[in-house]
Design an enzyme around this catalytic site. Structure first.
Site, short mmCIF file in Angstrom:
data_model
loop_
_atom_site.label_atom_id
_atom_site.label_comp_id
_atom_site.label_asym_id
_atom_site.label_seq_id
_atom_site.Cartn_x
_atom_site.Cartn_y
_atom_site.Cartn_z
N HIS A 9 0.83 -1.21 0.00
CA HIS A 9 0.00 0.00 0.00
C HIS A 9 0.87 1.26 0.00
CE1 HIS A 9 -3.68 2.31 1.26
NE2 HIS A 9 -2.76 3.10 1.79
N GLU A 10 1.83 1.29 0.91
CA GLU A 10 2.66 2.49 1.03
C GLU A 10 3.65 2.62 -0.12
OE1 GLU A 10 2.04 4.81 3.08
OE2 GLU A 10 0.47 3.67 4.09
#
Length: 494
Positions: free
Chosen positions: A146-147
């Protein structure tokens, strides 16, 4: 309820960490060196929260962000569209989940919680301890992916990337990226959307990739494992009713439950479900054999109304019911294995008349929800199980993959399958939750940028646009909080 030892360990551990942090920062002799140590290693500690940030991966992030600019532009543009759709879809999904939860709360006999698409997961309560490694690993990987999406998209849009980090909140791991806020505020709303939507987009892609691996796993493992021949037993718990000299053992291949063929684990679960829902199946026995095996016994009714005609001390005999032309309620205490072995299953006497030999269809007279199940696992003798079918499902672990060679692990396919399922569930959940227009989540920034990109010409005053955004965020936050609170109550208090 959450197990008390788990609560004590978690609270005690965090109290010890926070107390040590406070004492070191309060010490006149150790404060400076301790704070320098924290700064050097990028550590920060607060109540129930610890995080680590580093610039070690900045070079790699910049390499990713500058790789094939045209492709990345299209990639994150697709992510932007997905993120906007996910923002609206997440609200609908949370609304539906909330209605399902309220319905279950108001119903005297609620359905299984598995019917809900989104569930609150509490380790040690509705998540087995044996699955914690999968759970936390999948959460961490989903958070990192996600990051990475945010970081690469930010570099693609010329936003300065300060660093990457990992944190632990209570017991849940996660990841984050540190971006230069001023650069974020200077770029256009559409560019902001590409950055803010990149996280949920990458979670969606990770979920799809995991699903593809799960779907193609038989083909991927084909050189080492074969499927479609039965369900391989990988574990039998010590307290399992299938544990015993004539029970199931690790390495056995189950091919049939009653007359239900077993080719995969899904077949095993499906057959057990059918057996538990349908009435007990019977077995054909010749009239002469019935007269030979049966012996006089006292018939009495159990508390639930069912009939028993065997001694309670018998471990081999079972009370069977049958009917003839004169009486529809006859009972005989018979040795179960002799009746069942080499017998075909039946529902009525008519099913047993095909060979023109006088026969009866005898059905085990058992307590409600209890079943007599014949489990075939050749070349071993059939296992006869008496109990609730779900006890087999909960205490026997199986795999659809059978090793082609003895040196191959029987657990490896199960590990891959389970991990893929956790990645699909948790990465998908992370995408849904982060897309919700809620304070402090990606959905807040997605909504703000979306409103700036779409309402600037309709609502000229920025304050009014911010008011619209605030009201939507307040509603989304309330919806998410209600789902979490009621979900926790359903899991821990009921």
């Amino acid at each position: 309820m959450i197990p008390i030892p788990v609560v004590v360990c978690v609270l005690g551990g965090w109290c010890a960490v926070y107390l040590a942090d406070t004492l070191l920062k309060s010490s006149s002799s150790l404060k400076a060196s301790y704070e320098d140590w924290l700064l050097t290693y990028g550590l920060s500690i607060s109540p129930f929260h610890m995080r680590w940030q580093t610039a070690l991966f900045n070079h790699q992030f910049y390499n990713w962000g500058r790789w094939k600019p045209r492709f990345l532009y299209l990639w994150f543009s697709m992510g932007m569209v997905f993120g906007i759709v996910a923002m609206f879809g997440s609200v609908i999904l949370l609304g539906k989940t909330l209605m399902q939860t309220l319905t279950q709360m108001l119903t005297e006999a609620p359905k299984a919680q598995n019917d809900r698409m989104l569930q609150v997961v509490v380790p040690g309560v509705n998540l087995p301890v044996s699955q914690l490694t999968y759970f936390f690993s999948a959460i961490l990987i989903s958070g990192v992916i996600h990051e990475v999406g945010h970081g690469v998209a930010a570099i693609r849009e010329q936003v300065r990337f300060n660093g990457f980090g990992i944190f632990i909140f209570i017991v849940y791991p996660g990841a984050f990226v540190d971006l230069f806020t001023t650069h974020l505020q200077l770029i256009s709303p559409v560019q902001q959307l590409r950055i803010f939507c990149a996280g949920v987009w990458h979670n969606f892609v990770l979920g799809v990739a995991s699903f593809m691996v799960l779907f193609l796993l038989p083909a991927i493992l084909f050189p080492f494992y074969y499927t479609g021949v039965g369900a391989l037993v990988t574990e039998v718990t010590e307290d399992s009713p299938a544990n015993g000299p004539r029970g199931l053992f690790v390495g056995d291949i189950v091919t049939n439950l009653q007359d239900c063929p077993i080719y995969t684990v899904e077949d095993w679960n499906s057959c057990l479900g059918d057996i538990s829902q349908k009435s007990q199946i019977g077995y054909c026995i010749k009239t002469a054999t019935l007269q030979q095996l049966s012996f006089p016994a006292r018939v009495y009714r159990r508390l639930d109304g069912t009939v028993e005609c065997c001694s309670n001390n018998s471990l081999t005999d079972i009370c069977f019911s049958y009917s003839n032309n004169l009486d529809s309620h006859l009972y005989a205490c018979l040795p179960a294995r002799k009746v069942i072995e080499a017998s075909k299953v039946c529902r009525t006497n008519m099913d047993c008349q095909k060979d023109f030999v006088p026969s009866f269809c005898v059905t085990p007279s058992l307590e409600n929800q209890t079943r007599l199940i014949r489990v075939k696992h050749p070349p071993h003798i059939d296992m006869l199980f008496v109990g609730h079918p779900m006890h087999l499902q909960y205490t026997v672990s199986l795999s659809s993959f059978v090793p082609r060679h003895n040196f191959l692990s029987i657990d490896l396919p199960v590990v891959i399958e389970t991990f893929c399922k956790y990645l699909i569930s948790l990465s998908g959940a992370l995408a849904v939750i982060n897309a919700v227009p809620c304070f402090a989540l990606d959905g807040q920034w997605i909504l703000n940028s979306f409103l700036e990109a779409t309402l600037s010409s309709l609502i000229v005053e920025k304050q009014k646009r911010e008011l619209v955004g605030f009201l939507i965020l307040l509603s989304g936050s309330t919806l998410l909080a209600a789902n979490v609170a009621l979900g926790l109550w359903m899991v821990t208090a009921r």
